[in-house]
Design a protein around this motif. Sequence first.
Motif, short mmCIF file in Angstrom:
data_model
loop_
_atom_site.label_atom_id
_atom_site.label_comp_id
_atom_site.label_asym_id
_atom_site.label_seq_id
_atom_site.Cartn_x
_atom_site.Cartn_y
_atom_site.Cartn_z
N GLU A 85 61.84 79.99 25.81
CA GLU A 85 62.37 80.29 24.49
C GLU A 85 62.78 79.01 23.78
OE1 GLU A 85 65.81 82.56 25.58
OE2 GLU A 85 64.71 84.44 25.57
N ILE A 86 62.87 79.09 22.46
CA ILE A 86 63.43 78.00 21.67
C ILE A 86 64.77 78.48 21.16
CG2 ILE A 86 63.19 76.59 19.60
CD1 ILE A 86 60.18 76.82 19.91
N MET A 87 65.81 77.76 21.49
CA MET A 87 67.16 78.14 21.06
C MET A 87 67.69 77.07 20.12
SD MET A 87 67.89 80.97 22.71
CE MET A 87 69.64 81.08 22.69
N PHE A 88 68.21 77.48 18.98
CA PHE A 88 68.80 76.56 18.02
C PHE A 88 70.31 76.79 17.99
CE2 PHE A 88 64.48 76.96 16.38
CZ PHE A 88 64.13 75.61 16.35
N ASP A 89 71.04 75.72 18.13
CA ASP A 89 72.49 75.76 18.09
C ASP A 89 72.93 75.52 16.65
OD1 ASP A 89 75.20 75.49 18.35
OD2 ASP A 89 75.11 74.05 19.99
N SER A 90 73.64 76.46 16.08
CA SER A 90 74.04 76.35 14.67
C SER A 90 75.07 75.24 14.45
CB SER A 90 74.59 77.68 14.18
OG SER A 90 75.75 78.02 14.90
N LEU A 91 75.69 74.74 15.49
CA LEU A 91 76.70 73.70 15.34
C LEU A 91 76.11 72.29 15.29
CD1 LEU A 91 79.36 75.14 17.81
CD2 LEU A 91 79.23 75.44 15.34
N LYS A 92 74.89 72.14 15.76
CA LYS A 92 74.27 70.81 15.78
C LYS A 92 73.43 70.60 14.53
CE LYS A 92 74.13 70.41 20.75
NZ LYS A 92 73.32 70.23 21.94
N LYS A 93 73.35 69.37 14.10
CA LYS A 93 72.55 69.01 12.93
C LYS A 93 71.17 68.58 13.42
CE LYS A 93 76.04 68.58 9.77
NZ LYS A 93 76.41 69.86 9.34
N TYR A 94 70.17 69.42 13.20
CA TYR A 94 68.81 69.09 13.61
C TYR A 94 68.08 68.39 12.48
CZ TYR A 94 69.45 71.93 17.74
OH TYR A 94 69.90 72.43 18.90
N ARG A 95 67.14 67.56 12.84
CA ARG A 95 66.37 66.81 11.87
C ARG A 95 64.89 67.06 12.17
NH1 ARG A 95 64.64 61.15 12.12
NH2 ARG A 95 65.25 61.06 14.29
N LEU A 96 64.11 67.36 11.14
CA LEU A 96 62.69 67.64 11.31
C LEU A 96 61.92 66.33 11.44
CD1 LEU A 96 60.36 69.67 11.32
CD2 LEU A 96 60.26 69.42 8.84
N VAL A 97 61.10 66.24 12.49
CA VAL A 97 60.23 65.08 12.70
C VAL A 97 58.82 65.62 12.86
CG1 VAL A 97 59.69 63.16 14.24
CG2 VAL A 97 62.07 63.80 13.84
N ALA A 98 57.86 65.05 12.14
CA ALA A 98 56.48 65.52 12.21
C ALA A 98 55.53 64.36 12.48
CB ALA A 98 56.09 66.18 10.89
N TYR A 99 54.46 64.68 13.20
CA TYR A 99 53.43 63.70 13.51
C TYR A 99 52.08 64.25 13.06
CZ TYR A 99 57.10 61.85 16.49
OH TYR A 99 58.27 61.34 16.95
N SER A 100 51.15 63.35 12.80
CA SER A 100 49.83 63.77 12.34
C SER A 100 48.75 62.97 13.05
CB SER A 100 49.73 63.55 10.82
OG SER A 100 48.43 63.82 10.39
N ASP A 101 47.64 63.64 13.33
CA ASP A 101 46.48 62.98 13.92
C ASP A 101 45.38 63.05 12.86
OD1 ASP A 101 44.47 61.95 15.40
OD2 ASP A 101 44.50 63.47 16.96
N ALA A 102 45.16 61.98 12.16
CA ALA A 102 44.27 61.98 11.00
C ALA A 102 42.79 62.04 11.34
CB ALA A 102 44.55 60.75 10.13
N ASP A 103 42.42 61.88 12.59
CA ASP A 103 40.99 61.92 12.91
C ASP A 103 40.59 63.19 13.67
OD1 ASP A 103 41.97 61.46 15.44
OD2 ASP A 103 40.61 59.83 15.88
N TRP A 104 41.33 64.26 13.54
CA TRP A 104 41.05 65.55 14.17
C TRP A 104 40.85 65.38 15.68
CZ3 TRP A 104 41.35 70.37 12.07
CH2 TRP A 104 41.43 70.44 10.71
N ALA A 105 41.70 64.60 16.30
CA ALA A 105 41.65 64.39 17.75
C ALA A 105 40.29 63.85 18.19
CB ALA A 105 42.00 65.66 18.49
N ALA A 106 39.77 62.90 17.43
CA ALA A 106 38.50 62.24 17.73
C ALA A 106 37.34 63.23 17.77
CB ALA A 106 38.59 61.45 19.02
N ASP A 107 37.37 64.21 16.90
CA ASP A 107 36.30 65.21 16.82
C ASP A 107 35.00 64.51 16.41
OD1 ASP A 107 34.62 67.32 16.43
OD2 ASP A 107 35.89 68.36 14.98
N ILE A 108 34.00 64.54 17.27
CA ILE A 108 32.75 63.81 17.00
C ILE A 108 31.82 64.58 16.06
CG2 ILE A 108 32.83 62.54 19.16
CD1 ILE A 108 30.80 64.50 20.31
N ARG A 109 32.10 65.84 15.76
CA ARG A 109 31.23 66.62 14.87
C ARG A 109 31.67 66.54 13.42
NH1 ARG A 109 30.27 72.36 17.41
NH2 ARG A 109 29.92 72.65 15.20
N ASP A 110 32.91 66.13 13.14
CA ASP A 110 33.41 66.15 11.77
C ASP A 110 33.99 64.78 11.42
OD1 ASP A 110 34.42 66.74 9.33
OD2 ASP A 110 35.78 68.29 10.01
#
Length: 110
Positions: A85-110
């Motif tokens: 499960e994913i549990m979120f504690d309402s007392l803690k201040k969470y911060r959104l962090v995102a990552y991106s893979d711009a080459d479609w995970a080395a997709d050789i067809r696209d």
Amino acid sequence: MKNCYSASMPMIFDLKITDNPVEDEQFVQKYQELVGSQQFLTTYTRLNIAFATSFLEHYNNTLTQQCWQAVLHLLQYLHDMIDYEIMFDSLKKYRLVAYSDADWAADIRD
């Protein structure tokens, strides 16, 4: 898939889709239904499979046997993680962090 082996990662390591697309309509429909169900899980309960599901959706109309194996692998991962499960504690201040893979995970067809 009740008695399947478990998988520790949602994607097959170093997956490369190189086979020719499958032409069987029923097989394609079964694949699309399964990936659609996984997308539902991603949206509402299982954020940890978002990348794998998105990757598999990329092949909805040109799926291969390798795609099918990847979908089954994702099911094995979900089977192993069914009680997590994913549990979120309402007392803690969470911060959104995102990552991106711009080459479609080395997709050789696209």
